[in-house]
Design an enzyme around this catalytic site. Sequence first.
Site, PDB file in Angstrom:
ATOM      1  N   ASP A   1     -31.773 -30.743  25.611  1.00 19.51           N
ATOM      2  CA  ASP A   1     -33.164 -30.282  25.694  1.00 19.51           C
ATOM      3  C   ASP A   1     -33.108 -28.789  25.936  1.00 19.51           C
ATOM      4  O   ASP A   1     -32.035 -28.222  26.221  1.00 19.51           O
ATOM      5  CB  ASP A   1     -33.926 -31.011  26.831  1.00 19.51           C
ATOM      6  CG  ASP A   1     -35.437 -31.104  26.545  1.00 19.51           C
ATOM      7  OD1 ASP A   1     -36.089 -30.040  26.462  1.00 19.51           O
ATOM      8  OD2 ASP A   1     -35.947 -32.225  26.408  1.00 19.51           O
TER       9      ASP A   1
ATOM     10  N   GLY B   1     -30.026 -26.639  24.949  1.00 21.85           N
ATOM     11  CA  GLY B   1     -29.844 -26.108  23.594  1.00 21.85           C
ATOM     12  C   GLY B   1     -31.101 -26.287  22.764  1.00 21.85           C
ATOM     13  O   GLY B   1     -32.121 -26.768  23.258  1.00 21.85           O
TER      14      GLY B   1
ATOM     15  N   HIS C   1     -42.593 -36.644  16.065  1.00 28.98           N
ATOM     16  CA  HIS C   1     -44.064 -36.529  15.939  1.00 28.98           C
ATOM     17  C   HIS C   1     -44.596 -35.167  16.422  1.00 28.98           C
ATOM     18  O   HIS C   1     -45.759 -34.857  16.225  1.00 28.98           O
ATOM     19  CB  HIS C   1     -44.784 -37.708  16.627  1.00 28.98           C
ATOM     20  CG  HIS C   1     -44.826 -37.665  18.120  1.00 28.98           C
ATOM     21  ND1 HIS C   1     -45.615 -38.518  18.862  1.00 28.98           N
ATOM     22  CD2 HIS C   1     -44.183 -36.897  19.028  1.00 28.98           C
ATOM     23  CE1 HIS C   1     -45.468 -38.263  20.149  1.00 28.98           C
ATOM     24  NE2 HIS C   1     -44.602 -37.303  20.275  1.00 28.98           N
TER      25      HIS C   1
HETATM   26  C1  LIG Z   1     -42.718 -34.892  23.711  1.00 25.34           C
HETATM   27  S1  LIG Z   1     -41.369 -34.429  24.732  1.00 25.34           S
HETATM   28  C2  LIG Z   1     -40.378 -35.922  24.655  1.00 25.34           C
HETATM   29  C3  LIG Z   1     -39.422 -36.036  25.810  1.00 25.34           C
HETATM   30  C4  LIG Z   1     -38.615 -37.321  25.861  1.00 25.34           C
HETATM   31  N1  LIG Z   1     -37.820 -37.539  24.655  1.00 25.34           N
HETATM   32  C5  LIG Z   1     -39.523 -38.486  26.127  1.00 25.34           C
HETATM   33  O1  LIG Z   1     -39.915 -39.167  25.172  1.00 25.34           O
HETATM   34  O2  LIG Z   1     -39.877 -38.693  27.296  1.00 25.34           O
HETATM   35  C6  LIG Z   1     -40.482 -33.315  23.665  1.00 25.34           C
HETATM   36  C7  LIG Z   1     -39.231 -32.760  24.272  1.00 25.34           C
HETATM   37  O3  LIG Z   1     -38.623 -31.894  23.320  1.00 25.34           O
HETATM   38  C8  LIG Z   1     -38.122 -30.760  24.015  1.00 25.34           C
HETATM   39  N2  LIG Z   1     -37.993 -29.654  23.050  1.00 25.34           N
HETATM   40  C9  LIG Z   1     -38.999 -28.983  22.410  1.00 25.34           C
HETATM   41  N3  LIG Z   1     -38.484 -28.083  21.558  1.00 25.34           N
HETATM   42  C10 LIG Z   1     -37.130 -28.159  21.673  1.00 25.34           C
HETATM   43  C11 LIG Z   1     -36.048 -27.494  21.020  1.00 25.34           C
HETATM   44  N4  LIG Z   1     -36.279 -26.558  20.078  1.00 25.34           N
HETATM   45  N5  LIG Z   1     -34.786 -27.845  21.356  1.00 25.34           N
HETATM   46  C12 LIG Z   1     -34.550 -28.796  22.304  1.00 25.34           C
HETATM   47  N6  LIG Z   1     -35.539 -29.477  22.946  1.00 25.34           N
HETATM   48  C13 LIG Z   1     -36.816 -29.158  22.630  1.00 25.34           C
HETATM   49  C14 LIG Z   1     -39.142 -30.513  25.103  1.00 25.34           C
HETATM   50  O4  LIG Z   1     -38.623 -29.719  26.152  1.00 25.34           O
HETATM   51  C15 LIG Z   1     -39.473 -31.931  25.529  1.00 25.34           C
HETATM   52  O5  LIG Z   1     -38.632 -32.387  26.555  1.00 25.34           O
END
Ligand SMILES: C[S@@+](CC[C@H](N)C(=O)[O-])C[C@H]1O[C@@H](n2cnc3c(N)ncnc32)[C@H](O)[C@@H]1O
Length: 334
Positions: free
Chosen positions: A195, A221, A240
Amino acid sequence: MTYTPLTRMAFGYATSQILHTAVRLGVPEALEAGPLQAEKLAVETSCDRAGLGRLLRALTVLGVVEQTSDGYALTELGRPLCPGHPGSLHAALLLLGDPAMWRAWGSLTDAVRSGGSAFEHACGHPLFDHLAGDPGLSTLFNTAMGAGTGEVAGDFVRAYDVRAARTVVDIGGGNGTLLAAVLAAAPDAHGILLDSAEGAARAAPTLRRAAPPKRWTIAPGDFFDAVPEGDLILLKGILHDWDDRQCGTILRNCRRAIAPDGRLLVLEPVVPPGAGPGAAAAVMSDIAMLVLTGGQERTVAEYRALLAASGFALSAITEPLGATATRILTAIPC
Ligand SMILES: C[S@@+](CC[C@H](N)C(=O)[O-])C[C@H]1O[C@@H](n2cnc3c(N)ncnc32)[C@H](O)[C@@H]1O
């Protein structure tokens, strides 16, 4: 004004703000241990007695509190307003009432008229950039996502046998709720959570509760650059958030990282054909994606095409997990 179902819908944001206010003032937590008279509750929550009385009357009409001989009490419906309750909406309601989120929903017209996310129209930058610059809001977002994931994590490991996994990579794994459930169900597996630095900041305590630190790694990352190698790759609530082109980049990185015998699991709501009552959760989530990230919920056909374009074949799809709209889409590298 006649109070019809349409009136109720039209004033939906008032309902949301009433619930947000109750949570923000700590009303559900004050009632968690048992009923309280309004005067005592006003002291405990540092509120104006008359104003709080009116809020409690509205909460009673909504059915989340009730009046008993001992004072106001939380109903079954109202219990998830408390933090720590299974399926808690505490963090989600705090998030919904945040000024930036409030402004984003107010810009839905711009998103529908001109494309892009309402959040960007309202705030001038994407949601995840905003979270990177606001640690308090980022913590809230992370907690709200983790609470939602807590509702499906148990159903997930019952619906999909994870025990054969060697290295499980949870891409955008947030506060670690899903990976923790997998590590508990697959005692021989090693887990990697990728993340952003702020997204992953709160994962260690969750993972530590599920497995000793030698069994997992947190890898801060960017999933648009690269993802760690593994034989079970999880993408929950990630695709999504993004448009097809951005999803293609994430999926191609997964394709490069997955073992030849590996499985990619996409956990998302799926938009069913038609717009019957069963479609409500996925369709409402689709609008939330339009507002917040500019992403979208997709149909099975859209997921099949998206996966195929990045070298994956969709091989199975489950029923929705528990009472949620989330399904598991299994993809194999091809
Ligand atoms: C909608 S949340 C989903 C979190 C987790 N998978 C869950 O379902 O509880 C989206 C996640 O993607 C991470 N995220 C967003 N852009 C990112 C990137 N470019 N690289 C890594 N993580 C990213 C956010 O920090 C967040 O934790």
